[in-house]
Design a protein around this motif. Structure first.
Motif, short mmCIF file in Angstrom:
data_model
loop_
_atom_site.label_atom_id
_atom_site.label_comp_id
_atom_site.label_asym_id
_atom_site.label_seq_id
_atom_site.Cartn_x
_atom_site.Cartn_y
_atom_site.Cartn_z
N LYS A 218 0.86 -1.18 0.00
CA LYS A 218 0.00 0.00 0.00
C LYS A 218 0.90 1.23 0.00
CE LYS A 218 -3.29 2.32 3.05
NZ LYS A 218 -4.02 2.17 4.31
N ALA B 88 -12.83 -2.24 -1.36
CA ALA B 88 -11.99 -1.08 -1.06
C ALA B 88 -12.83 0.18 -0.97
CB ALA B 88 -10.90 -0.93 -2.12
N TYR C 80 -9.08 4.19 -2.84
CA TYR C 80 -8.07 3.20 -3.17
C TYR C 80 -8.08 2.88 -4.65
CZ TYR C 80 -7.85 2.33 1.84
OH TYR C 80 -7.71 2.47 3.20
#
Length: 79
Positions: A24, A61, A72
């Motif tokens: 991430k 997400a 996201y």
């Protein structure tokens, strides 16, 4: 939270689960990029027919956006 979910979910789908890594990267306060790396033979399984599998991950997400306020983007990359 979302990265752990995506990693566990992806490992259940693919043939070579030990090759799955999820990272991430925060772009700014309201946007993050999630990268799923997997064995090249498993990319089709992660994307799914007509993109259904990756769209399901994107939907999850988007649900997290309501909780933490971060959008996201999910990318699938072959190792």
């Amino acid at each position: 939270m979302i990265t752990n979910f995506i990693e566990n979910y992806a490992r259940l789908i693919v043939s070579v689960p030990e090759d799955v890594t999820v990272t991430k990267k925060l772009i700014d306060e309201t946007f993050a990029e999630i990268t799923v790396e997997a064995n090249s033979s498993d990319i089709g399984k992660l994307i799914g027919k007509n993109g259904n599998m990756i769209n399901a991950l994107k939907t999850m997400a988007n649900g997290c956006k309501a909780k933490d306020g971060v959008s996201y983007k999910i990318q699938v990359i072959a190792k």
